[in-house]
Write a protein that holds these residues in place. Structure first.
Motif, PDB file in Angstrom:
ATOM      1  N   VAL A 145      50.240  40.782  39.567  1.00 44.17           N
ATOM      2  CA  VAL A 145      49.753  39.480  39.105  1.00 44.17           C
ATOM      3  C   VAL A 145      48.333  39.593  38.577  1.00 44.17           C
ATOM      4  CG1 VAL A 145      49.053  37.185  39.875  1.00 44.17           C
ATOM      5  CG2 VAL A 145      51.270  38.096  40.560  1.00 44.17           C
ATOM      6  N   LEU A 146      47.458  40.256  39.327  1.00 45.78           N
ATOM      7  CA  LEU A 146      46.066  40.379  38.883  1.00 45.78           C
ATOM      8  C   LEU A 146      45.956  41.150  37.579  1.00 45.78           C
ATOM      9  CD1 LEU A 146      44.147  41.072  42.227  1.00 45.78           C
ATOM     10  CD2 LEU A 146      44.052  39.019  40.804  1.00 45.78           C
ATOM     11  N   GLY A 147      46.663  42.290  37.497  1.00 39.90           N
ATOM     12  CA  GLY A 147      46.581  43.080  36.283  1.00 39.90           C
ATOM     13  C   GLY A 147      47.059  42.321  35.068  1.00 39.90           C
ATOM     14  N   GLU A 148      48.194  41.648  35.188  1.00 33.53           N
ATOM     15  CA  GLU A 148      48.763  40.971  34.016  1.00 33.53           C
ATOM     16  C   GLU A 148      48.023  39.685  33.695  1.00 33.53           C
ATOM     17  OE1 GLU A 148      52.868  41.008  33.357  1.00 33.53           O
ATOM     18  OE2 GLU A 148      53.263  42.726  34.653  1.00 33.53           O
ATOM     19  N   LYS A 161      56.453  33.928  38.190  1.00 35.23           N
ATOM     20  CA  LYS A 161      55.747  33.375  37.035  1.00 35.23           C
ATOM     21  C   LYS A 161      54.251  33.687  37.057  1.00 35.23           C
ATOM     22  CE  LYS A 161      59.032  29.641  36.185  1.00 35.23           C
ATOM     23  NZ  LYS A 161      59.237  28.200  35.968  1.00 35.23           N
ATOM     24  N   TRP A 162      53.921  34.916  37.457  1.00 34.88           N
ATOM     25  CA  TRP A 162      52.555  35.412  37.417  1.00 34.88           C
ATOM     26  C   TRP A 162      51.609  34.563  38.278  1.00 34.88           C
ATOM     27  CZ3 TRP A 162      56.011  35.534  33.515  1.00 34.88           C
ATOM     28  CH2 TRP A 162      56.291  36.802  32.963  1.00 34.88           C
ATOM     29  N   ASP A 163      52.127  34.007  39.345  1.00 33.37           N
ATOM     30  CA  ASP A 163      51.350  33.229  40.299  1.00 33.37           C
ATOM     31  C   ASP A 163      51.371  33.960  41.637  1.00 33.37           C
ATOM     32  OD1 ASP A 163      50.148  30.456  41.188  1.00 33.37           O
ATOM     33  OD2 ASP A 163      51.710  30.942  42.656  1.00 33.37           O
ATOM     34  N   PRO A 164      50.227  34.133  42.313  1.00 37.45           N
ATOM     35  CA  PRO A 164      50.212  34.941  43.542  1.00 37.45           C
ATOM     36  C   PRO A 164      51.082  34.382  44.665  1.00 37.45           C
ATOM     37  CG  PRO A 164      48.092  33.877  43.157  1.00 37.45           C
ATOM     38  CD  PRO A 164      48.884  33.697  41.921  1.00 37.45           C
ATOM     39  N   ILE A 165      51.096  33.058  44.853  1.00 34.00           N
ATOM     40  CA  ILE A 165      51.906  32.477  45.926  1.00 34.00           C
ATOM     41  C   ILE A 165      53.387  32.597  45.605  1.00 34.00           C
ATOM     42  CG2 ILE A 165      52.419  30.398  47.235  1.00 34.00           C
ATOM     43  CD1 ILE A 165      49.712  31.631  47.841  1.00 34.00           C
ATOM     44  N   ARG A 166      53.766  32.283  44.387  1.00 36.60           N
ATOM     45  CA  ARG A 166      55.179  32.378  44.007  1.00 36.60           C
ATOM     46  C   ARG A 166      55.654  33.823  44.015  1.00 36.60           C
ATOM     47  NH1 ARG A 166      55.724  28.183  38.845  1.00 36.60           N
ATOM     48  NH2 ARG A 166      55.314  26.251  40.014  1.00 36.60           N
ATOM     49  N   ALA A 167      54.802  34.730  43.565  1.00 38.71           N
ATOM     50  CA  ALA A 167      55.189  36.143  43.595  1.00 38.71           C
ATOM     51  C   ALA A 167      55.361  36.629  45.034  1.00 38.71           C
ATOM     52  CB  ALA A 167      54.136  36.986  42.874  1.00 38.71           C
ATOM     53  N   THR A 168      54.530  36.145  45.943  1.00 34.33           N
ATOM     54  CA  THR A 168      54.688  36.486  47.359  1.00 34.33           C
ATOM     55  C   THR A 168      56.017  35.990  47.889  1.00 34.33           C
ATOM     56  OG1 THR A 168      52.294  36.450  47.742  1.00 34.33           O
ATOM     57  CG2 THR A 168      53.710  36.145  49.658  1.00 34.33           C
ATOM     58  N   LEU A 169      56.381  34.757  47.568  1.00 32.93           N
ATOM     59  CA  LEU A 169      57.664  34.215  48.015  1.00 32.93           C
ATOM     60  C   LEU A 169      58.829  34.992  47.411  1.00 32.93           C
ATOM     61  CD1 LEU A 169      56.880  30.386  47.794  1.00 32.93           C
ATOM     62  CD2 LEU A 169      56.924  31.838  49.828  1.00 32.93           C
ATOM     63  N   ALA A 170      58.684  35.396  46.145  1.00 30.18           N
ATOM     64  CA  ALA A 170      59.741  36.195  45.518  1.00 30.18           C
ATOM     65  C   ALA A 170      59.894  37.543  46.212  1.00 30.18           C
ATOM     66  CB  ALA A 170      59.427  36.396  44.032  1.00 30.18           C
ATOM     67  N   ALA A 171      58.781  38.170  46.559  1.00 33.31           N
ATOM     68  CA  ALA A 171      58.840  39.449  47.273  1.00 33.31           C
ATOM     69  C   ALA A 171      59.502  39.274  48.641  1.00 33.31           C
ATOM     70  CB  ALA A 171      57.437  40.024  47.430  1.00 33.31           C
TER      71      ALA A 171
END
Length: 434
Positions: free
Chosen positions: A154-157, A367-377
């Motif tokens: 997320v941070l990189g992109e 969607k390149w959001d840290p909270i949503r990406a965490t939930l996806a993981a």
């Protein structure tokens, strides 16, 4: 006379600068009912072809809880069919909203996922007992490196650099953590070394992608292959002959948090973990706060969305990208330490198992959001743990299907379950300062 329309800002309670309003006629509104319908009918077909009788027991408590929750015993077939009806009702609601061209609320896919999973588990674990704490706790354990990797992605992109090298950062982080912890006798030193190793891979990625304008996807893939070859060579030539001195690190012990760790159901899952997990909790909160609530986060998002405009207001685009990708690599490298300092004690060849690519899928899913990406993981971690739990229970589900379940979830997620995902506008585009 012209009227100036004030744009909403976070300070005024409006939308964040990079908030994307989902159109009511978007692809997600059409794809969601189709996917839900296929999954609901699939579950119904499974129940028709291989119906089970008996009861399924869901155990919610552990022996160490100060308040013991009672077991939930349900009839397998009746509960499974009831959940099928619930899934079909939610699918019908999604179809109604699609025809009315209205927005699909999040409670529809969330409710569908819960109902489908309860129905599936009731059928798959007939005449058996499912330990909910073990199921969810194991899911979190498997998701930890994925979350670290997803945050790095997320941070990189967000800064405009496609971080395909997440898997290499995880793997080199695991390698550095094992050696450093073995030499120093401290897993904390190994954790720091893992972050530095991930930042080193990110530095090479930035050198080619930011400074020399090489295609970022190609550089990332090459770095992943390079790290695999390098660690395999070092494992065979250095670690294996000197395993006692270089590949025998102390593992992070579990550290229950007083009071919180004794809360029924929640405590054993979230607060009886290792220090690496507690560090992850802090990092997730810090990244989510910094990315949207600080000047640094605004600059990162600016160079990822419109680097030329950012340059005109004095932001050093490439310098910002370098700093962000180094931070992203360090965070991903910390996830590598989980493999060699928590999951097992020591490094093994290709022990990440392609987790970096699953983390990259979580970035897109979120969607390149840290909270949503965490939930996806966490979702992918749950899918991985589910196949292990059902295998232990002797479930009639074919083992081949269970092994591919995490990747099926990944494909469905990225293919459209969350609708249309829009990456940062300048993601993967090198910036050449005029």
């Amino acid at each position: 006379m012209s009227t100036a329309i004030e744009q909403p800002t976070p300070e005024s309670g409006g939308l964040a600068p990079d908030t994307v309003v989902t159109p009511t006629k978007g692809a997600g509104a059409r794809k969601l009912p189709i996917i839900l319908g296929v999954l609901a009918l699939g579950l119904a077909i499974v129940l028709i072809r291989a119906g089970h009788s008996g009861d399924t027991t869901f155990r919610l408590a552990t022996d160490s809880d100060f308040v013991s929750l009672p077991d939930i015993v349900v009839p397998s077939a009746g509960t499974a069919w009831t959940m099928v009806v619930v899934c079909l009702a939610l699918t019908a609601e999604a179809v109604r909203r699609m025809l009315a061209r209205s927005r699909q609320p999040m409670w529809i896919p969330i409710g569908f996922a819960l109902a489908w999973m309860v129905g599936f588990l009731s059928w798959a674990a007939a005449d058996n007992r499912i330990l909910i704490v073990s199921l969810l706790g194991g899911a979190i354990a498997l998701a930890i490196p994925l979350v670290f990797g997803a945050l790095g992605g997320v941070l990189g992109e967000r800064a405009g650099v496609v971080n395909i090298a997440i898997d290499g950062q995880l793997l080199l982080g695991a390698f550095a953590a094992a050696i450093t912890a073995s030499l120093t006798g401290s897993p904390w030193a190994g954790l720091v070394a893992a972050g530095l190793a991930g930042a080193l891979v990110a530095l090479v990625l930035g050198l080619f992608a930011i400074t020399y304008f090489v295609d970022q996807v190609i550089v990332g893939v090459v770095l992943n292959v390079l790290v695999v070859g390098l660690t395999n060579f070092m494992f065979r030539q250095v670690l294996t002959p000197n395993a006692e001195a270089l590949n025998s690190p102390d593992r992070f012990p579990r550290v229950p948090i007083p009071v919180l760790g004794d809360i029924p159901l929640i405590g054993p899952i979230f607060f009886r973990q290792t220090a690496v997990v507690y560090v992850l909790y802090i990092i997730v909160a810090l990244v989510a706060w910094a990315l949207y609530r600080t000047r640094w986060g605004l600059r990162v998002r600016a160079v990822g969305e419109h680097p030329k405009a950012a340059d005109t207001v004095g932001i050093k685009v490439n310098r910002t990208r370098y700093r962000t990708i180094l931070l992203a690599g360090a965070i991903a490298g910390l996830g590598g330490a989980y493999f060699s300092l928590v999951s097992v004690a020591g490094f093994n060849r290709e022990m990440t198992g392609g987790a970096g690519y699953i983390a990259l899928a979580a970035v897109i899913f979120g969607k390149w959001d840290p909270i949503r990406a965490t939930l996806a993981a966490l979702l992918f971690g749950f899918a991985s743990n589910l196949q292990g739990v059902l295998s232990v229970l002797g479930s009639p589900v074919p083992s081949q299907f269970m092994l591919m379940l995490p990747y099926v979830i990944t494909i469905f997620a990225v293919a459209g379950l969350v609708g249309r995902s829009r990456p940062p506008a300048a993601d993967g585009v090198p910036y050449k300062q005029q």
